[in-house]
Design a protein around this motif. Sequence first.
Motif, PDB file in Angstrom:
ATOM      1  N   ASN A  97      73.382 -16.571  40.333  1.00  0.00           N
ATOM      2  CA  ASN A  97      73.830 -15.169  40.253  1.00  0.00           C
ATOM      3  C   ASN A  97      75.173 -15.118  39.536  1.00  0.00           C
ATOM      4  O   ASN A  97      76.042 -15.954  39.764  1.00  0.00           O
ATOM      5  CB  ASN A  97      73.925 -14.537  41.648  1.00  0.00           C
ATOM      6  N   LYS A  98      75.321 -14.130  38.685  1.00  0.00           N
ATOM      7  CA  LYS A  98      76.506 -14.033  37.828  1.00  0.00           C
ATOM      8  C   LYS A  98      77.592 -13.226  38.538  1.00  0.00           C
ATOM      9  O   LYS A  98      77.838 -12.062  38.238  1.00  0.00           O
ATOM     10  CB  LYS A  98      76.128 -13.417  36.488  1.00  0.00           C
ATOM     11  N   THR A  99      78.240 -13.888  39.479  1.00  0.00           N
ATOM     12  CA  THR A  99      79.318 -13.257  40.231  1.00  0.00           C
ATOM     13  C   THR A  99      80.598 -14.064  40.055  1.00  0.00           C
ATOM     14  O   THR A  99      80.577 -15.293  40.073  1.00  0.00           O
ATOM     15  CB  THR A  99      78.979 -13.168  41.727  1.00  0.00           C
ATOM     16  N   ILE A 100      81.697 -13.354  39.895  1.00  0.00           N
ATOM     17  CA  ILE A 100      83.000 -14.002  39.682  1.00  0.00           C
ATOM     18  C   ILE A 100      84.061 -13.337  40.547  1.00  0.00           C
ATOM     19  O   ILE A 100      84.136 -12.103  40.637  1.00  0.00           O
ATOM     20  CB  ILE A 100      83.431 -13.915  38.199  1.00  0.00           C
ATOM     21  N   SER A 115      79.936 -17.018  42.483  1.00  0.00           N
ATOM     22  CA  SER A 115      79.495 -18.299  41.917  1.00  0.00           C
ATOM     23  C   SER A 115      80.682 -19.053  41.327  1.00  0.00           C
ATOM     24  O   SER A 115      80.765 -20.276  41.427  1.00  0.00           O
ATOM     25  CB  SER A 115      78.447 -18.060  40.827  1.00  0.00           C
ATOM     26  N   TYR A 116      81.587 -18.297  40.707  1.00  0.00           N
ATOM     27  CA  TYR A 116      82.775 -18.898  40.098  1.00  0.00           C
ATOM     28  C   TYR A 116      84.019 -18.113  40.497  1.00  0.00           C
ATOM     29  O   TYR A 116      83.959 -16.898  40.738  1.00  0.00           O
ATOM     30  CB  TYR A 116      82.670 -18.908  38.572  1.00  0.00           C
ATOM     31  N   SER A 117      85.120 -18.816  40.553  1.00  0.00           N
ATOM     32  CA  SER A 117      86.428 -18.184  40.722  1.00  0.00           C
ATOM     33  C   SER A 117      87.239 -18.429  39.462  1.00  0.00           C
ATOM     34  O   SER A 117      87.285 -19.555  38.949  1.00  0.00           O
ATOM     35  CB  SER A 117      87.172 -18.750  41.936  1.00  0.00           C
ATOM     36  N   LEU A 118      87.879 -17.380  38.976  1.00  0.00           N
ATOM     37  CA  LEU A 118      88.699 -17.454  37.768  1.00  0.00           C
ATOM     38  C   LEU A 118      90.123 -17.045  38.120  1.00  0.00           C
ATOM     39  O   LEU A 118      90.366 -15.917  38.549  1.00  0.00           O
ATOM     40  CB  LEU A 118      88.125 -16.543  36.689  1.00  0.00           C
ATOM     41  N   PHE A 119      91.055 -17.981  37.949  1.00  0.00           N
ATOM     42  CA  PHE A 119      92.463 -17.727  38.236  1.00  0.00           C
ATOM     43  C   PHE A 119      93.242 -17.758  36.922  1.00  0.00           C
ATOM     44  O   PHE A 119      93.153 -18.723  36.159  1.00  0.00           O
ATOM     45  CB  PHE A 119      93.018 -18.770  39.201  1.00  0.00           C
ATOM     46  N   VAL A 120      94.003 -16.699  36.681  1.00  0.00           N
ATOM     47  CA  VAL A 120      94.725 -16.534  35.418  1.00  0.00           C
ATOM     48  C   VAL A 120      96.192 -16.260  35.728  1.00  0.00           C
ATOM     49  O   VAL A 120      96.498 -15.392  36.554  1.00  0.00           O
ATOM     50  CB  VAL A 120      94.140 -15.354  34.601  1.00  0.00           C
ATOM     51  N   ASN A 166      82.126 -22.539  42.668  1.00  0.00           N
ATOM     52  CA  ASN A 166      82.140 -22.430  44.127  1.00  0.00           C
ATOM     53  C   ASN A 166      80.935 -23.078  44.813  1.00  0.00           C
ATOM     54  O   ASN A 166      80.918 -23.202  46.039  1.00  0.00           O
ATOM     55  CB  ASN A 166      82.241 -20.960  44.542  1.00  0.00           C
ATOM     56  N   SER A 167      79.964 -23.503  44.015  1.00  0.00           N
ATOM     57  CA  SER A 167      78.798 -24.166  44.609  1.00  0.00           C
ATOM     58  C   SER A 167      79.071 -25.645  44.891  1.00  0.00           C
ATOM     59  O   SER A 167      78.520 -26.224  45.830  1.00  0.00           O
ATOM     60  CB  SER A 167      77.583 -24.031  43.698  1.00  0.00           C
ATOM     61  N   ASN A 168      79.934 -26.241  44.068  1.00  0.00           N
ATOM     62  CA  ASN A 168      80.258 -27.662  44.269  1.00  0.00           C
ATOM     63  C   ASN A 168      81.771 -27.921  44.319  1.00  0.00           C
ATOM     64  O   ASN A 168      82.196 -29.061  44.412  1.00  0.00           O
ATOM     65  CB  ASN A 168      79.631 -28.522  43.165  1.00  0.00           C
TER      66      ASN A 168
END
Length: 200
Positions: A40-43, A83-88, A160-162
């Motif tokens: 799933n395309k979640t951020i 699914s992913y975390s993006l830190f900027v 975030n899955s691994n």
Amino acid sequence: MKKFYILISLLLFVGCATMELQTNSKLTRTILIDHSTLTNKTIYLQVTNTANSGGEKMNLNENIINSLKAKGYEIVDSSQKASYSLFVNVLFANNLKEARAVQTAVASGVFGGVSALASGSNGSNSLIVGATAALAGGLIGKALEDETFRAVIDITVTNNSNYITDNTRVYCEAVKTNLNLNEAMPILEKEATKSIVNIF
């Protein structure tokens, strides 16, 4: 006589101003996303800004959100849902003259010396780091008359899955004669957003 003409040509080249806007951006390290495993395309997105002296005006949050949504991603309010975390984090965004001024101030001890910097007690650490990074490695050849604005942005992407985390840094540049901060900031924001979102 030949050497004289060569010297004149070099001087003319160095003194040639950039009348047309030139932009560029690059990542210091490639981050690859395996889209085949993306269920799933979640951020989860977190954007911070530790820049100073004008750089705090850079606002990437809305641009990144809109660009990610355009690629089909959903922005969620928790990393546990993503699914992913993006830190900027924006380290620096200003004219390179500002970076040189900061570097000079650091060299003269204005920010309290090496011991304070190492201990983390100095509130200007992010500015020092950002200015140092901003002065490193030019992207575009610049004439003496040009105004060069650069953004230096740290990026962290977590699967975030691994729980695998990758880090990179974005350098963006805008060069033009008589370019000012208010004109340059939207350009830098656009270039930075493109480089960041292209990871996904």
